[in-house]
Design a protein around this motif. Sequence first.
Motif, mmCIF file in Angstrom:
data_model
loop_
_atom_site.group_PDB
_atom_site.id
_atom_site.type_symbol
_atom_site.label_atom_id
_atom_site.label_comp_id
_atom_site.label_asym_id
_atom_site.label_seq_id
_atom_site.Cartn_x
_atom_site.Cartn_y
_atom_site.Cartn_z
ATOM 1 N N VAL A 159 11.429 5.262 -1.819
ATOM 2 C CA VAL A 159 11.159 6.071 -0.626
ATOM 3 C C VAL A 159 11.589 7.497 -0.952
ATOM 4 N N LEU A 160 10.630 8.411 -0.995
ATOM 5 C CA LEU A 160 10.903 9.758 -1.503
ATOM 6 C C LEU A 160 10.362 10.816 -0.556
ATOM 7 N N ALA A 161 11.129 11.893 -0.406
ATOM 8 C CA ALA A 161 10.688 13.140 0.215
ATOM 9 C C ALA A 161 11.288 14.257 -0.635
ATOM 10 N N ILE A 195 3.686 8.051 10.670
ATOM 11 C CA ILE A 195 4.590 8.789 9.780
ATOM 12 C C ILE A 195 4.197 10.264 9.721
ATOM 13 N N LEU A 196 2.911 10.556 9.625
ATOM 14 C CA LEU A 196 2.484 11.954 9.558
ATOM 15 C C LEU A 196 2.776 12.690 10.864
ATOM 16 N N GLN A 222 6.496 9.921 -0.331
ATOM 17 C CA GLN A 222 5.954 8.740 -0.990
ATOM 18 C C GLN A 222 6.723 7.518 -0.531
ATOM 19 N N CYS A 223 6.019 6.530 -0.040
ATOM 20 C CA CYS A 223 6.642 5.285 0.415
ATOM 21 C C CYS A 223 5.584 4.182 0.400
ATOM 22 N N TYR A 224 5.996 2.961 0.720
ATOM 23 C CA TYR A 224 5.107 1.806 0.633
ATOM 24 C C TYR A 224 5.179 0.997 1.921
ATOM 25 N N ARG A 264 0.856 -1.187 0.000
ATOM 26 C CA ARG A 264 0.000 0.000 0.000
ATOM 27 C C ARG A 264 0.890 1.235 0.000
ATOM 28 N N MET A 265 0.533 2.175 -0.865
ATOM 29 C CA MET A 265 1.353 3.370 -1.008
ATOM 30 C C MET A 265 0.856 4.483 -0.079
ATOM 31 N N ILE A 266 1.807 5.140 0.565
ATOM 32 C CA ILE A 266 1.529 6.359 1.327
ATOM 33 C C ILE A 266 2.059 7.531 0.501
ATOM 34 N N LYS A 267 1.174 8.394 0.094
ATOM 35 C CA LYS A 267 1.579 9.588 -0.660
ATOM 36 C C LYS A 267 0.833 10.778 -0.086
#
Length: 357
Positions: free
Chosen positions: A293-295, A328-329, A310-312, A254-257
Amino acid sequence: MIEQWLESGAAFLGQGRLLHVLLLLGGALVASFAGRWLLGLLQRGAQRTSYIMDDAVLLSASKPVQILIWFVALTLAGGVLLGEFADASWMEEVQRAGVFLILGWFLFSLIRNYSEQARQRARAEGEELDEDLYLAVARTLQAAIVVLVGMGLLQTFGVSIVGILTFSGVGGLVVGFAAKDMLGNFFGGLMLHMDRPFKTGDWIRSPDRSIEGTVERIGWRQTLIRTHSRNALYIPNGMFLTIVIENPSRMSHRMIKQVIGLRYDDLGKMKAIVEEVQAFLEGAEDIDQERPVLARFDAFNDSSVDFFIQCYTPTVYRAEYTKIKQDILFAVAEIVERHGAEIAFPTRTLYMQSESG
């Protein structure tokens, strides 16, 4: 008339027909006890083996064998009794019809018991099990048995099967037009069992229609979906042939964006914040590090300068996913606060200039 009946009854007793009937019933009683004992012995022996078929055969044969023994004995005894007073040739047709029904009952039970035991064995051993496929094959075989037994009964009583098949070829067109939707739903159910876009227990949704929920049952005519509000949604299977179905239950991740906006006053702090968020995501245990894994600083917006993460997550279950996303938030918000920045909200600045003189 009464004298004729008395004479026939005396002749009946004189010829030993009553003894014949008693011997038939006594033999049926002995065969019934012997058959029950033998089947019980075989069932106990079959339980010690790893084969499913022998258990299913013996379990399915228990009652039909008992019924068959008594049916044969009673019909033979009935033939003996009626043969003295009237024509009992029709008893042969009754015997054949009864054997057809008992055989069909045995085969019907065999399919059901084998299917149930195979599913129980797969669950006990932790094997991947497609229950819908098991049920679909079992129902198809049972339907075929019902049709074959029905044809056998008709043939036994002198009804021409060829004539029925000929009529069904002509009448099939009429029935097809009259039951177009029903046939569409039937073939839709057939395609669901063949293509397997989803199975019982999957959470599905359709971007084309307002369909979202957990699949509880896939029938031949309609599928039952339980929505998040626990309402029962019955969908005709023919609809699944024309709509797009999304199956989130088969996601691998599942993606977190998430896009996060900072004030324009905090633009100078953006680089340090993004770098720390990137480092935090790369060290998080609940994030799959084999996926991107991106910021990154993303955009100059109307009331904010934005960066995104963006991460999974390796889990696809909603409860676990939302817990990881929440953590994470919260962590990102703490990083922003630690750098003395603030998360932006829509604002408007009004500049006023006074005119001299």
